[in-house]
Write a protein that holds these residues in place. Structure first.
Motif, PDB file in Angstrom:
ATOM      1  N   ASN A  25       0.721  -1.266  -0.010  1.00 34.53           N
ATOM      2  CA  ASN A  25       0.024  -0.080  -0.124  1.00 34.53           C
ATOM      3  C   ASN A  25       0.894   1.263   0.024  1.00 34.53           C
ATOM      4  N   TRP A  30      -2.472   4.636  -4.986  1.00 35.55           N
ATOM      5  CA  TRP A  30      -3.675   4.436  -5.112  1.00 35.55           C
ATOM      6  C   TRP A  30      -4.454   3.499  -4.383  1.00 35.55           C
ATOM      7  N   ARG A  33      -5.021   5.373  -1.039  1.00 32.49           N
ATOM      8  CA  ARG A  33      -5.842   6.676  -1.018  1.00 32.49           C
ATOM      9  C   ARG A  33      -7.327   5.889  -1.289  1.00 32.49           C
ATOM     10  N   GLY A  34      -7.314   4.687  -1.648  1.00 37.09           N
ATOM     11  CA  GLY A  34      -8.399   3.738  -1.925  1.00 37.09           C
ATOM     12  C   GLY A  34      -9.169   3.170  -0.568  1.00 37.09           C
ATOM     13  N   ASN A  35      -8.041   3.181   0.647  1.00 36.36           N
ATOM     14  CA  ASN A  35      -8.217   2.727   1.945  1.00 36.36           C
ATOM     15  C   ASN A  35      -8.364   1.226   1.920  1.00 36.36           C
ATOM     16  N   ILE A  36      -7.787   0.574   1.095  1.00 35.57           N
ATOM     17  CA  ILE A  36      -7.856  -0.719   0.918  1.00 35.57           C
ATOM     18  C   ILE A  36      -7.126  -1.494   2.107  1.00 35.57           C
ATOM     19  N   GLY A 177     -13.957   1.034   0.098  1.00 41.01           N
ATOM     20  CA  GLY A 177     -13.104   2.166   0.547  1.00 41.01           C
ATOM     21  C   GLY A 177     -12.949   3.394  -0.514  1.00 41.01           C
ATOM     22  N   PRO A 178     -12.781   2.909  -1.760  1.00 37.30           N
ATOM     23  CA  PRO A 178     -12.840   4.089  -2.846  1.00 37.30           C
ATOM     24  C   PRO A 178     -14.190   4.891  -2.800  1.00 37.30           C
ATOM     25  N   VAL A 181     -14.203   7.173   0.243  1.00 37.03           N
ATOM     26  CA  VAL A 181     -13.402   8.111  -0.042  1.00 37.03           C
ATOM     27  C   VAL A 181     -13.731   9.354  -1.027  1.00 37.03           C
ATOM     28  N   TRP A 182     -14.515   8.855  -2.041  1.00 33.86           N
ATOM     29  CA  TRP A 182     -15.093   9.777  -2.850  1.00 33.86           C
ATOM     30  C   TRP A 182     -16.089  10.714  -2.267  1.00 33.86           C
TER      31      TRP A 182
END
Length: 398
Positions: A25, A30, A33-36, A177-178, A181-182
């Protein structure tokens, strides 16, 4: 050749996987940022490696399951210790929203599953095994329904359900997650600075050092009591014809403990139990993903993939059109939407893991944690069972 890892080596592998996921990560922004969750990142990658080794006849790596099952109970017991009735009153409307969203999701997921099964020429009832049985229910629910009288005569019910649940577990961690975040960065005013939640009665912080052994021993004691009394409740319920999941009874005992302690003005040190539960969740998620059997997807890959794409669309739509606006379009609403997508597609631990990652990045979201925990855990399985029973009968199965 089969390599059976004992519980100690299973734990070691899971911890190494989390470390690897953090490194990946960090190298791939990315994903961050996607909080995976790191457990999803590395667990997915390593499970594919293990599948390749298994398919090539090199080695079949099998992990221990006992420690995974215990970690799941610890996690839900920690949730129960944090479920104060005083806070439930302040989150009443939010719980109603989640209950509504779960009900809509159950109906929509099963409608999609039946439609996809029909499109591929399979019996409509088989579609329920790529509906809420697999997605909102998960692997345990799939196995339970596949062994029921309703599944008799439905060829491939278990395989279809397990394949769908497996894919949903991955998608829940990847999609939630994504989306959140959006919402937080494009749709939520003040997401980084404020929350509308009124927490109710705060649990006092301990004056002891955070790593005091006395604090940890007390926390471990209460978790152990929940895990010890939970099976007794299971046995009592089973004698009355009620089959309750172990995590639900462990959490129920923990809820009684923490609210009794509040009434006696001797609150449980949830700062410690929350930390223990968070660690248990991360390791549980890593072990679960490392254990994924990708070969179960082979026979019905096209149908399962089509169903999964439709279920992602449906579940995300419920989160965006119901959960997010009805909870107030704030930070808590965005985080709750992620939790809903996580458990709606995969499993409750996936949703909680994604929510924890979002909280670490964007700040506390106590209302989201409370409504998802209470609404999903206390309502989801019961509603799913009742609606599925009615649908099986309506479709003429069993």
């Amino acid at each position: 050749m089969t390599l059976q890892l004992n519980e100690a080596w299973t734990l070691i592998l899971a911890l190494l996987a989390i470390g690897l996921g953090k490194a990946i990560n960090h190298r791939l922004p990315w994903l961050e940022r996607g909080n995976i969750p790191p457990a999803v990142t590395a667990g997915l990658l390593l499970s594919l490696v293990f599948a390749g080794l298994r398919a090539g006849g090199v080695v079949d790596v099998k992990l221990g399951t006992a420690i995974r099952d215990i970690l799941l109970l610890v996690f839900f017991a920690s949730l129960g210790l944090g479920a104060h009735f005083s806070r439930l009153l302040s989150a009443g409307r939010g719980v109603v929203v989640i209950i509504l969203a779960i009900t809509v999701a159950i109906l929509a997921q099963n409608a999609v599953g039946v439609a996809v099964a029909g499109a591929f020429g399979d019996p409509p009832a088989l579609g329920l095994f790529q509906g809420s049985i697999a997605y909102l229910g998960g692997h345990g629910t799939t196995v339970a329904w596949a062994g029921s009288s309703f599944a008799q005569g439905l060829g491939g019910a278990l395989e279809t359900g397990i394949a769908s649940a497996t894919l949903g577990l991955v998608l829940g961690g990847v999609v939630a997650g994504p989306v959140a975040v959006w919402l937080l960065t494009h749709r939520t005013a003040g997401a980084l600075h404020e929350t509308t939640f009124a927490a109710g009665v705060e649990v006092p912080k301990s004056d002891e050092p955070p790593f005091s052994s006395d604090r940890w021993l007390r926390g471990i004691l209460w978790l152990a009591v929940a895990l010890g009394v939970g099976p007794l409740l299971n046995d009592a319920a089973g004698a009355q014809g009620w089959n309750l999941p172990g995590f639900l009874t462990a959490m129920a005992v923990a809820i009684v403990i923490t609210n009794a302690a509040d009434a006696l003005r001797r609150p449980v040190d949830t700062e410690v139990t929350d930390l223990i539960g968070n660690v248990a969740l991360r390791v549980f998620l890593a072990i679960t993903l490392l254990s994924l059997d990708w070969m179960s997807l082979a026979d019905r890959l096209l149908m399962v993939a089509a169903g999964a794409a439709a279920q992602v669309t449906v579940t995300v739509a419920v989160a965006l059109l119901l959960v997010y606006p009805l909870l107030g379009r704030d930070r808590d609403a965005a985080v709750a939407s992620a939790g809903f997508i996580g458990f709606g597609l995969g499993a409750m631990p996936v949703g909680m893991a994604v929510m924890n990652r979002l909280i670490q990045r964007f700040g506390e979201a106590p209302r989201a944690m409370l409504v998802i925990t209470l609404g999903a855990t206390l309502y989801q399985d019961t509603a799913n069972a009742l609606i599925l029973t009615a649908l099986f009968r309506w479709l003429g199965a069993g």
